[in-house]
Scaffold this active site. Structure first.
Site: not given
Ligand code: R5P
Length: 314
Positions: A194, A196
């Site tokens: 992931k 961000r």
């Protein structure tokens, strides 16, 4: 239990305090919190605590700053009332995600919280699933860290069909913890990579390590805040062939639009614990809430009696 144990509940989570007390077979100690018109707060302990073993239950939840100040003032009041030992019972630790200086000129606020608890007069801390292992080292007083993993795993093993399931870590940071879930549930593990951008609540999954095709993806995280990590991971694994998505998390922060987002998301079910309150309007059909009170009560009993707590960590 030998000697006197006192359990004081702050304003953050009275239901959890009541449950813990029920399991310990003690009444919550009486306190009064007074808020003055200038927004200052006063906490008065309304019974004798001299030379007693006191546990103050106050997880971090909205309004976060008020809760922290109330906890610190309560501990200070207990110190000046000559309690013999004060344990801060903080099932969800405040500012746990601010545990590193990953940008210039920012505070390591979790460390500051540890310092504040010690300065107020806490002699020890009892908590659950700190966001990262280094957080325990922020303290010079003993910290007992419980885990929600046995509670969640036990539930998942009993109530979900794990025949063809794969555990999914919503980010690389969670992968290590998930290794323990994988061993306990005897399941394979996949990891979403992931990314961000800054502080946004829409993290972008970029890669998947492991195989989810045709399987029930069981996404597990230490906390669910805005829901971004879990929901984006759910969409990502479905695009890569997962048959369905179930989810679990220890700390249900469920901030902002989390509930609406979860309701609209492809996540079929979410099981969480009650380390922070989950009010009625957040208890949508998809969400199951499990109690951590028996575990915290057992830990309080062990600490009070000078017994080993380590069996409870597992
Ligand atoms: C991040 O490192 C944590 O393990 C959680 O994934 C994160 O705190 C969840 O936050 P949100 O629900 O806002 O994506």
């Amino acid at each position: 239990m030998q000697g006197d144990v006192k359990v004081i509940g702050g304003s953050a989570h009275p239901d959890l305090t009541a449950d813990i007390c029920k399991h310990l077979d003690v009444e919550p100690s009486r306190t009064e919190v007074h808020r003055f018109s200038n927004e200052n707060m006063m906490v008065q302990i309304q019974e004798n605590v001299r030379e007693q073993d006191v546990f103050v239950v106050q997880p971090s939840c909205a309004p976060v700053s008020d809760g922290i100040v109330e906890l610190l003032i309560t501990i200070d009041a207990l110190k000046h009332a000559s309690a013999s030992r004060i344990t801060a019972v903080v099932p969800y630790f405040p500012y746990a995600r601010s545990d590193k200086k990953d940008r210039p000129r920012i505070s390591i606020t979790a460390r500051l919280m540890a310092d504040l608890l010690e300065t107020a007069g806490a002699n020890r801390v009892l908590t659950m699933n700190l966001h990262s292992p280094q957080l325990q080292g922020f303290f010079r007083i003993p910290v007992d860290q419980l885990s929600g993993e046995p509670i969640l795993c036990d539930y998942l093993a009993r109530h979900r069909d794990l025949e063809d399931a794969v555990l999914v870590a919503g980010d690389v940071g969670e992968a290590k913890d998930l290794g323990r879930y994988a061993s306990r549930l005897d399941l394979p593990l996949a990891i979403v990579d992931k990314r961000r951008d800054g502080d946004d609540e829409m993290p972008r999954p970029t890669h998947l390590v492991g195989d989810v095709e045709g399987k029930i993806a069981l996404i597990v995280d230490d906390e669910i805040a805005s829901g971004g990590t879990m929901i984006e991971a759910a969409r990502f694994v479905l695009e890569r062939g997962a048959a369905a998505v179930e989810a679990a998390a220890v700390h249900p922060i469920l901030s902002g639009r989390a509930i609406a987002r979860i309701r609209e998301s492809p996540i079929r079910s979410l099981v969480v614990t009650d380390t922070v309150p989950v009010p009625a309007d957040k208890r949508i059909d998809k969400i199951t809430v499990l109690s951590v009170a028996p575990l915290f009560a057992a830990a309080i009993r062990a600490i009070h009696c000078g017994d080993s707590v380590s069996a409870l960590f597992r």
